[in-house]
Scaffold this motif. Structure first.
Motif, PDB file in Angstrom:
ATOM      1  N   THR A   9       0.828  -1.219   0.000  1.00  0.00           N
ATOM      2  CA  THR A   9       0.000   0.000   0.000  1.00  0.00           C
ATOM      3  C   THR A   9       0.863   1.270   0.000  1.00  0.00           C
ATOM      4  N   ILE A  10       1.779   1.357   0.935  1.00  0.00           N
ATOM      5  CA  ILE A  10       2.595   2.577   1.053  1.00  0.00           C
ATOM      6  C   ILE A  10       3.736   2.565   0.029  1.00  0.00           C
ATOM      7  N   ASP A  50      -7.404  -1.617   5.086  1.00  0.00           N
ATOM      8  CA  ASP A  50      -7.409  -0.969   3.776  1.00  0.00           C
ATOM      9  C   ASP A  50      -8.343  -1.748   2.849  1.00  0.00           C
TER      10      ASP A  50
HETATM   11  N1  LIG Z   1      -1.722   1.057   5.101  1.00  0.00           N
HETATM   12  C1  LIG Z   1      -1.795   2.097   5.862  1.00  0.00           C
HETATM   13  O1  LIG Z   1      -2.876   2.606   6.085  1.00  0.00           O
HETATM   14  C2  LIG Z   1      -0.584   2.710   6.458  1.00  0.00           C
HETATM   15  C3  LIG Z   1       0.520   1.986   6.776  1.00  0.00           C
HETATM   16  N2  LIG Z   1       1.577   2.576   7.396  1.00  0.00           N
HETATM   17  C4  LIG Z   1       2.729   1.804   7.770  1.00  0.00           C
HETATM   18  O2  LIG Z   1       3.488   1.501   6.587  1.00  0.00           O
HETATM   19  C5  LIG Z   1       4.111   0.231   6.735  1.00  0.00           C
HETATM   20  C6  LIG Z   1       3.681  -0.620   5.555  1.00  0.00           C
HETATM   21  O3  LIG Z   1       2.286  -0.778   5.587  1.00  0.00           O
HETATM   22  P1  LIG Z   1       1.463  -1.188   4.302  1.00  0.00           P
HETATM   23  O4  LIG Z   1       2.038  -0.588   3.067  1.00  0.00           O
HETATM   24  O5  LIG Z   1       0.043  -0.914   4.625  1.00  0.00           O
HETATM   25  O6  LIG Z   1       1.671  -2.748   4.283  1.00  0.00           O
HETATM   26  P2  LIG Z   1       1.373  -3.739   3.090  1.00  0.00           P
HETATM   27  O7  LIG Z   1       1.175  -5.066   3.704  1.00  0.00           O
HETATM   28  O8  LIG Z   1       0.338  -3.185   2.181  1.00  0.00           O
HETATM   29  O9  LIG Z   1       2.745  -3.719   2.277  1.00  0.00           O
HETATM   30  C7  LIG Z   1       3.920  -4.277   2.771  1.00  0.00           C
HETATM   31  C8  LIG Z   1       4.640  -4.957   1.635  1.00  0.00           C
HETATM   32  O10 LIG Z   1       5.887  -5.427   2.093  1.00  0.00           O
HETATM   33  C9  LIG Z   1       6.057  -6.777   1.657  1.00  0.00           C
HETATM   34  N3  LIG Z   1       7.012  -7.454   2.549  1.00  0.00           N
HETATM   35  C10 LIG Z   1       6.756  -8.267   3.600  1.00  0.00           C
HETATM   36  N4  LIG Z   1       7.925  -8.664   4.161  1.00  0.00           N
HETATM   37  C11 LIG Z   1       8.922  -8.096   3.439  1.00  0.00           C
HETATM   38  C12 LIG Z   1      10.330  -8.151   3.504  1.00  0.00           C
HETATM   39  N5  LIG Z   1      10.969  -8.849   4.447  1.00  0.00           N
HETATM   40  N6  LIG Z   1      11.045  -7.452   2.590  1.00  0.00           N
HETATM   41  C13 LIG Z   1      10.409  -6.723   1.631  1.00  0.00           C
HETATM   42  N7  LIG Z   1       9.081  -6.667   1.502  1.00  0.00           N
HETATM   43  C14 LIG Z   1       8.349  -7.321   2.406  1.00  0.00           C
HETATM   44  C15 LIG Z   1       4.660  -7.351   1.646  1.00  0.00           C
HETATM   45  O11 LIG Z   1       4.583  -8.485   0.798  1.00  0.00           O
HETATM   46  C16 LIG Z   1       3.870  -6.169   1.098  1.00  0.00           C
HETATM   47  O12 LIG Z   1       3.907  -6.119  -0.314  1.00  0.00           O
HETATM   48  C17 LIG Z   1       3.716  -0.276   8.127  1.00  0.00           C
HETATM   49  O13 LIG Z   1       4.701   0.133   9.037  1.00  0.00           O
HETATM   50  C18 LIG Z   1       2.412   0.468   8.385  1.00  0.00           C
HETATM   51  O14 LIG Z   1       2.144   0.613   9.765  1.00  0.00           O
HETATM   52  C19 LIG Z   1       1.624   3.912   7.631  1.00  0.00           C
HETATM   53  C20 LIG Z   1       0.575   4.690   7.305  1.00  0.00           C
HETATM   54  C21 LIG Z   1      -0.647   4.143   6.747  1.00  0.00           C
END
Ligand SMILES: NC(=O)C1=CN([C@@H]2O[C@H](COP(=O)(O)OP(=O)(O)OC[C@H]3O[C@@H](n4cnc5c(N)ncnc54)[C@H](O)[C@@H]3O)[C@@H](O)[C@H]2O)C=CC1
Ligand SMILES: O=C(OP(=O)(O)O)[C@H](O)COP(=O)(O)O
Length: 346
Positions: free
Chosen positions: A11-12, A171
């Protein structure tokens, strides 16, 4: 050119990659993925070089017909800075790798404050992170709160902030999350992590935050009370907030009654992924009773931290001043194109 690697393309990460690519002073080296899925496919379509985050899973990319440019370590080595957008906790695990390659990294709001050298919000503390190795761009809700606190603090002084955060359950693509038919105090204990997180940006601010989770996916909604150190009228506060770059004070005539309508407006305005990078503050909700200010704001959790990540890159590397960076980011992303023609900006 600043060479930026993106580790974690969800997402981010995918939004940050697109925003970085649009900047005149930045280049995306590549993005690291753990597995081939629809997001890996769209990264390939967009022409981003793909790096394997997990060595053992490389054959799965070959089976899906996706070429890899290398391993995540190579991405880190080639990058001037890495934006780590991995799930909460993984960023902290990755810190050792960034240190090993002497590459500064930005972690996201899901990581603990103790893991990093400093926390970041472009409007509030841009100048504090230059030269740091590991910086956290605070969470979507904390970003939304910080953007509000900064101008109020500067203009009126703040006695205390009390914020109730009605948080979306997950999300839109997170089909496994909830609640699906409930309203949960979450966390049930006070304060939620957001108050202490705001204090990583404003150490001396008095702030209490409470959190709930609801069956919604589009945006978070904040119910805010700020006790000020002076007594402005509501119109002055409205103008102050309207003059900020990353706030959108919603005029009544737009008829935006909630997150659904705001998202629709973003779609009509041609925003990528219907993203809303600004705090959306309902103009009619801005009320002052004595020295107490009240308002409602909606925060698009998937995108408000994206311009913040772009600014954090320049802030850590010291390549532009706060005002130059924010202006460059906003212009390149299209954030300057107001969601509705309600104001003019110099
Ligand atoms: N989604 C949201 O609403 C928000 C998220 N955040 C923060 O941003 C961060 C990411 O969140 P999202 O983007 O929502 O998560 P997400 O789950 O959508 O994306 C994370 C990505 O990283 C990948 N991943 C998992 N392990 C990995 C590794 N070892 N190496 C590389 N890639 C890996 C996953 O497959 C996924 O594609 C978290 O810390 C979250 O708290 C911050 C603001 C808003
Ligand atoms: O950073 C966020 O929210 P938060 O500020 O409530 O921690 C994002 O919306 C991610 O939250 P999540 O941990 O509920 O996925």
């Amino acid at each position: 050119m600043i060479h930026v690697g993106i580790n974690g393309y969800g997402t981010i990460g995918k939004r940050v990659a697109d925003a970085v690519r649009k900047q005149p002073d930045m280049e995306v080296v590549g993005v690291a993925k753990t597995r081939p899925n629809f997001e890996a496919s769209s990264a390939v379509e967009k022409g981003f070089d793909l790096y394997a985050a997990v060595e053992e899973r490389k054959p799965r990319f070959a089976e899906a017909g996706i070429d890899l440019a290398g391993d995540v370590e190579e991405l880190v080595e080639q990058s001037d800075i890495v934006v780590d957008a991995c799930p909460s906790g993984i960023g902290a695990d990755n810190a050792e790798m960034y240190e090993e390659y002497d590459t500064p990294a930005l972690l996201q709001g899901g990581e603990d404050a103790e893991v990093v050298d400093g926390s970041f919000n472009a409007r509030s503390n841009f100048d504090t992170v230059e030269g740091m190795d590991l910086v956290r761009v605070v969470s979507c809700n904390t970003t939304g709160l910080s953007r509000l606190v900064a101008p109020l603090q500067e203009e009126y002084g703040i006695e205390k902030v009390r914020a109730t955060l009605v948080r979306r359950g997950g999300d839109p693509a997170q089909s496994g999350r909830g609640p699906i038919n409930d309203i949960l105090p979450n966390p049930v204990e006070l304060p939620s992590h957001h108050g202490p997180d705001v204090n990583t940006i404003f150490p001396d601010l008095e702030i209490d935050t409470l959190g709930l989770k609801v069956p919604a996916t589009l945006m978070h909604t904040h119910s805010i009370n700020v006790t000020l150190q002076s007594n402005p009228d509501a119109e002055a506060v409205r103008e102050l907030l309207d003059d900020e770059r990353r706030t959108f004070v919603i005029p009544e005539w737009l008829g935006l009654d909630g997150a659904g309508a705001i998202k629709e407006l973003a779609q009509d305005a041609g925003r990528p992924r219907a993203d809303i990078w600004e705090n959306c503050i309902w103009g009619e909700s801005i009320t002052v009773e004595g020295d107490d200010l009240y308002l409602f704001q909606a925060i698009h959790q998937e995108s408000d931290v994206v311009p913040e990540n772009v600014d954090a890159i320049r802030a850590v590397l010291g390549t532009k001043s706060q005002s130059e960076s924010i202006a460059t980011t906003d212009e390149a992303m299209g954030l300057d194109d107001s969601l509705a023609p309600t104001r003019t900006r110099d």
